[in-house]
Design a protein around this motif. Structure first.
Motif, PDB file in Angstrom:
ATOM      1  N   LEU A  76       1.010  -1.262   0.091  1.00 11.71           N
ATOM      2  CA  LEU A  76       0.047   0.126  -0.128  1.00 11.71           C
ATOM      3  C   LEU A  76       0.887   1.413  -0.045  1.00 11.71           C
ATOM      4  N   ASP A  77       2.028   1.123   0.559  1.00  7.39           N
ATOM      5  CA  ASP A  77       3.039   2.197   0.325  1.00  7.39           C
ATOM      6  C   ASP A  77       3.474   2.876  -0.964  1.00  7.39           C
ATOM      7  N   LEU A  81      -6.169   9.265  -3.719  1.00  2.00           N
ATOM      8  CA  LEU A  81      -4.934   8.272  -3.342  1.00  2.00           C
ATOM      9  C   LEU A  81      -5.687   7.463  -2.445  1.00  2.00           C
ATOM     10  N   GLU A  82      -6.358   7.870  -1.438  1.00  3.98           N
ATOM     11  CA  GLU A  82      -7.192   7.116  -0.486  1.00  3.98           C
ATOM     12  C   GLU A  82      -7.904   6.078  -1.278  1.00  3.98           C
ATOM     13  N   GLU A  83      -8.803   6.451  -2.293  1.00  7.60           N
ATOM     14  CA  GLU A  83      -9.670   5.586  -2.906  1.00  7.60           C
ATOM     15  C   GLU A  83      -8.873   4.615  -3.569  1.00  7.60           C
ATOM     16  N   ARG A  85      -5.823   3.434  -3.009  1.00  7.21           N
ATOM     17  CA  ARG A  85      -5.342   2.534  -1.749  1.00  7.21           C
ATOM     18  C   ARG A  85      -6.443   1.562  -1.601  1.00  7.21           C
ATOM     19  N   LYS A  86      -7.625   1.808  -1.248  1.00  8.65           N
ATOM     20  CA  LYS A  86      -8.561   0.865  -0.992  1.00  8.65           C
ATOM     21  C   LYS A  86      -8.573  -0.160  -2.175  1.00  8.65           C
ATOM     22  N   GLU A 136      -6.099  -2.599  -1.590  1.00 13.77           N
ATOM     23  CA  GLU A 136      -6.249  -3.365  -0.523  1.00 13.77           C
ATOM     24  C   GLU A 136      -7.199  -4.288  -1.028  1.00 13.77           C
TER      25      GLU A 136
END
Length: 195
Positions: free
Chosen positions: A13-14, A41-43, A45-46, A49
């Motif tokens: 995720l980094d 970015l958060e979306e 990353r999800k 994941e």
């Protein structure tokens, strides 16, 4: 020019900021993806994941830089489709045509076979006439990787004020038996590899 040594490894995720930087030009400048806006970015990353729960998400790295990435995902959510996966690959703009995508796909295939996935499918934007936003390069790439054209949907993607077709390509990577092995989630595959 490629670095002397390229490593294919599981994305973390980094890596999301660098991976998103590779993906963003495809959204903004091309119809390779039918996504209109670069995801936050958060979306992003999800998304990574979620993929990593069951499927591989790989990066190609050279000289400490990410050069491209590829992953598989559900072909369809219903259980009967478990042994089929959809493939995606994106290579940094300045590294296209150097064999990075082929190396990523070879690694994806190896892992997919170990997971007992039998079919790999690619959903590809396809222009009736090549233009500045979309060429037939992805179909040519997949053909070189051993994929076959399965079907074409007409004028189903609209981007940059133009209608684009979409094609499905497929590669069979395993034997279809009456009692196939259950699919192994990627996290479980990694644990087996480490033990």
């Amino acid at each position: 020019m490629l670095p002397n040594e390229i490593t294919i490894r599981t994305a973390s995720l980094d890596d999301a900021p660098e991976i998103l930087a590779i993906y963003a030009p495809y959204v903004v400048k091309t119809a390779v993806t039918f996504e209109y806006e670069v995801p936050a970015l958060e979306e992003f990353r999800k998304r990574m994941e979620n993929t990593l729960q069951k499927y591989p998400y790989l990066v190609a790295e050279g000289n400490g830089e990410l050069l491209g990435y590829a992953y598989t995902g559900a072909f369809h959510e219903r259980a009967a489709y478990n042994r089929a996966a959809e493939v995606s690959v994106y290579v940094r703009e300045d590294r296209k045509g150097c064999g990075i995508g082929s190396r990523l796909y070879a690694a994806l295939e190896e892992i997919s076979r170990a997971q007992h996935i039998l079919n790999l499918n690619a959903c590809i934007g396809y222009p009736e006439t090549e233009d500045e936003y979309l060429t037939k390069d992805s179909v040519r790439f997949h053909t070189r990787q051993g994929y076959s054209m399965i079907g074409e949907f007409h004028k189903c993607g609209y981007k940059f004020g133009r209608w684009y077709n979409m094609v499905w390509m497929e590669k069979i990577i395993g034997e279809h038996t009456p009692n196939p092995e259950p699919v192994i989630a990627f996290r479980e595959f990694l644990l087996r590899e480490l033990s």
